[in-house]
Design an enzyme around this catalytic site. Sequence first.
Site, PDB file in Angstrom:
ATOM      1  N   LYS A  23       0.822  -1.115   0.003  1.00  0.00           N
ATOM      2  CA  LYS A  23      -0.032  -0.047  -0.061  1.00  0.00           C
ATOM      3  C   LYS A  23       0.772   1.425  -0.162  1.00  0.00           C
ATOM      4  O   LYS A  23       2.066   1.371   0.454  1.00  0.00           O
ATOM      5  CB  LYS A  23      -1.028   0.171   1.278  1.00  0.00           C
ATOM      6  CG  LYS A  23      -0.213  -0.140   2.495  1.00  0.00           C
ATOM      7  CD  LYS A  23       0.188   1.403   2.920  1.00  0.00           C
ATOM      8  CE  LYS A  23       0.897   1.410   4.404  1.00  0.00           C
ATOM      9  NZ  LYS A  23       1.814   2.674   4.705  1.00  0.00           N
TER      10      LYS A  23
ATOM     11  N   ASP B 107      -2.032  -1.568  10.196  1.00  0.00           N
ATOM     12  CA  ASP B 107      -2.506  -1.711   8.695  1.00  0.00           C
ATOM     13  C   ASP B 107      -3.037  -2.977   8.236  1.00  0.00           C
ATOM     14  O   ASP B 107      -3.411  -3.151   7.188  1.00  0.00           O
ATOM     15  CB  ASP B 107      -1.280  -1.486   8.111  1.00  0.00           C
ATOM     16  CG  ASP B 107      -0.493   0.022   8.232  1.00  0.00           C
ATOM     17  OD1 ASP B 107      -1.341   1.023   8.464  1.00  0.00           O
ATOM     18  OD2 ASP B 107       0.500   0.305   7.818  1.00  0.00           O
TER      19      ASP B 107
END
Length: 289
Positions: A10, A136
């Site tokens: 990401k 995350d």
Amino acid sequence: MKLLVKAPAKINLSLDVLRKREDGYHDVRMIMTTIDLADRLELTELAENRIEIVSHNRYVPDDQRNLAYQAAKLIKERYGVQKGVSIVIEKTIPVAAGLAGGSSDAAATLRGLNKLWKLGLSAEELAKIGAEIGSDVSFCVYGGTAIATGRGEQIEHIPAPPPCWVILAKPQIGVSTADVYRNLKADHVAHPDVDKMIQSIEQGDYEGICSSVGNVLEEVTFSMHPEVEHIKEQMKRFGADAVLMSGSGPTVFGIVRHDSRMHRIYNGLKGFCEQVYAVRMLGEREKLE
């Protein structure tokens, strides 16, 4: 039975830190999106009741420090699974790079074991388990593009940004996320306009996205590691439409729409930075099989 699972990296298009919490974490508000740079995991069911991590990358731990190991252990204990699993991790995402490589491996492990062991859990249930492993991991269970709040585990999905190239450059250093947050003075920094970024993404406004990128942690990481700022300046000079550090660094990414400019930036950066990648932005959610 054997299963292959992808674990995409990401980037943060916008990262703001609002305050330090009483539990020691920070309240954040950020926009994350997945990119087409991914680790690959091979999960093989074992008859013996144990977890085995295999990786040929010397920076990847093969014990309980590994987030994929923690994910397997947590799901085994939570659902009373008496079988074991071998997890082979083929690393492509640089380690300790601000790209959520370890978190994505953990999320891929959760998704894969859900299928391998026929647990029938929803993405929401897996994301909730993921939040216990790391901030995350919840986002990485879903993938796509999202607003993340709380300590990063509260996820609100938004549309994918317009298609473009993402060029990433990681210097040969590691950055401690804990040290960066420790040195952050949230009251004395310029906060990015997260609302403008959300609006630009929802409208498919590429120029608006480029003008709204911001990361409150950049200043701190730059003061600790000036070479990260140097890479950002080089990427700007080579003509990226927008340049930003991802997460707490040290990876810096630039976005461009045109192939010719992508090649120019990629080749220019290869001259002085070993780990350089040019990939597409994904931005679409993972589908549970």
